[in-house]
Design a protein around this motif. Structure first.
Motif, PDB file in Angstrom:
ATOM      1  N   ASN A 127       0.829  -1.214   0.000  1.00 55.73           N
ATOM      2  CA  ASN A 127       0.000   0.000   0.000  1.00 55.73           C
ATOM      3  C   ASN A 127       0.858   1.257   0.000  1.00 55.73           C
ATOM      4  O   ASN A 127       0.500   2.250  -0.635  1.00 55.73           O
ATOM      5  N   LEU A 128       1.999   1.237   0.704  1.00 57.90           N
ATOM      6  CA  LEU A 128       2.893   2.390   0.685  1.00 57.90           C
ATOM      7  C   LEU A 128       3.446   2.641  -0.718  1.00 57.90           C
ATOM      8  O   LEU A 128       3.509   3.786  -1.180  1.00 57.90           O
ATOM      9  N   LEU A 129       3.834   1.585  -1.409  1.00 58.09           N
ATOM     10  CA  LEU A 129       4.343   1.739  -2.778  1.00 58.09           C
ATOM     11  C   LEU A 129       3.263   2.262  -3.718  1.00 58.09           C
ATOM     12  O   LEU A 129       3.517   3.150  -4.538  1.00 58.09           O
ATOM     13  N   LEU A 130       2.068   1.708  -3.603  1.00 56.12           N
ATOM     14  CA  LEU A 130       0.979   2.152  -4.471  1.00 56.12           C
ATOM     15  C   LEU A 130       0.586   3.595  -4.149  1.00 56.12           C
ATOM     16  O   LEU A 130       0.268   4.362  -5.058  1.00 56.12           O
ATOM     17  N   SER A 131       0.631   3.963  -2.868  1.00 55.41           N
ATOM     18  CA  SER A 131       0.381   5.360  -2.491  1.00 55.41           C
ATOM     19  C   SER A 131       1.416   6.272  -3.124  1.00 55.41           C
ATOM     20  O   SER A 131       1.090   7.356  -3.624  1.00 55.41           O
ATOM     21  N   SER A 132       2.668   5.842  -3.115  1.00 62.68           N
ATOM     22  CA  SER A 132       3.739   6.635  -3.725  1.00 62.68           C
ATOM     23  C   SER A 132       3.506   6.815  -5.218  1.00 62.68           C
ATOM     24  O   SER A 132       3.730   7.897  -5.771  1.00 62.68           O
ATOM     25  N   LEU A 133       3.061   5.756  -5.882  1.00 60.11           N
ATOM     26  CA  LEU A 133       2.774   5.858  -7.312  1.00 60.11           C
ATOM     27  C   LEU A 133       1.648   6.854  -7.554  1.00 60.11           C
ATOM     28  O   LEU A 133       1.751   7.720  -8.436  1.00 60.11           O
ATOM     29  N   LEU A 134       0.584   6.760  -6.778  1.00 62.46           N
ATOM     30  CA  LEU A 134      -0.546   7.683  -6.944  1.00 62.46           C
ATOM     31  C   LEU A 134      -0.124   9.129  -6.689  1.00 62.46           C
ATOM     32  O   LEU A 134      -0.517  10.037  -7.431  1.00 62.46           O
ATOM     33  N   GLU A 135       0.674   9.332  -5.668  1.00 61.92           N
ATOM     34  CA  GLU A 135       1.147  10.692  -5.373  1.00 61.92           C
ATOM     35  C   GLU A 135       2.050  11.211  -6.485  1.00 61.92           C
ATOM     36  O   GLU A 135       1.990  12.388  -6.841  1.00 61.92           O
ATOM     37  N   ALA A 136       2.884  10.336  -7.054  1.00 63.09           N
ATOM     38  CA  ALA A 136       3.752  10.739  -8.168  1.00 63.09           C
ATOM     39  C   ALA A 136       2.916  11.141  -9.385  1.00 63.09           C
ATOM     40  O   ALA A 136       3.219  12.134 -10.051  1.00 63.09           O
ATOM     41  N   VAL A 137       1.871  10.378  -9.664  1.00 68.81           N
ATOM     42  CA  VAL A 137       0.987  10.716 -10.793  1.00 68.81           C
ATOM     43  C   VAL A 137       0.338  12.073 -10.555  1.00 68.81           C
ATOM     44  O   VAL A 137       0.329  12.930 -11.443  1.00 68.81           O
ATOM     45  N   SER A 138      -0.176  12.289  -9.350  1.00 68.29           N
ATOM     46  CA  SER A 138      -0.817  13.572  -9.036  1.00 68.29           C
ATOM     47  C   SER A 138       0.159  14.721  -9.195  1.00 68.29           C
ATOM     48  O   SER A 138      -0.160  15.742  -9.815  1.00 68.29           O
TER      49      SER A 138
END
Length: 176
Positions: A127-138
């Motif tokens: 979940n931390l990695l996926l959160s990082s991906l989402l934040e990077a996209v934003s």
């Protein structure tokens, strides 16, 4: 409106009715039929932010917000599935999200360089990695949209200056 939906999702509330109606009937449904149903609820606000940023970016050509939410949810689900198996989702396996290929490639490369897939079987890390991906996209798509907006505004300003210069030149010709 997205912030309201994101806050409701963060509190674990059902996000139906007005949210799905305003998003063209797609997107947020706790019924299990929408792509977002496959995403951990804790990530819903980040999915919304990433989708909103992608939809606002003209360079990504992602279209509507509801379509961007669906793509983000499906992409995130595919990333989760690959990482749960200790793998990185690859282009030849249909990897198509984030919509920006450079961002997608850099995320994949970072995961491989750090040898992260062998650790991603742990749900908290995943979940931390996926959160990082989402934040990077934003962040990335938001910055792209801002720079495109600034470039358009600069182009309009230059057009206005050209017109003013032409008018001033015409005035000088009349006087001379």
């Amino acid at each position: 409106h997205c912030r309201t939906v994101g806050l409701a999702a963060a509190r674990g509330e059902e996000v139906l009715g007005s949210a799905s109606g305003s998003m063209g009937g797609g997107g947020l449904s706790a019924s299990g039929s929408a792509p977002l149903a496959g995403v951990d609820r804790a990530l819903w606000p980040l999915v919304m932010e990433a989708a909103e940023a992608e939809a606002a970016s003209t360079s990504s050509a992602t279209g509507s917000l509801s379509g961007a939410v669906d793509r983000a949810a499906l992409g995130l689900t595919a990333w989760r599935g690959a990482l749960e198996r200790g793998r990185v989702w690859q282009e030849d396996e249909g990897a198509n999200w984030p919509a920006n290929p450079t961002l997608r490639h850099e995320f994949s490369r970072m995961l491989q360089d750090l040898d992260m897939p062998r650790f991603t079987r742990h749900p908290k890390l995943l979940n931390l990695l996926l959160s990082s991906l989402l934040e990077a996209v934003s962040s990335y798509e938001g910055a792209e949209a801002e720079s495109e907006g600034a470039a358009e505004a600069e182009g309009e300003e230059e057009d206005g200056q050209d017109e003013a210069s032409a008018e001033a030149g015409g005035e000088a010709d009349k006087e001379g």
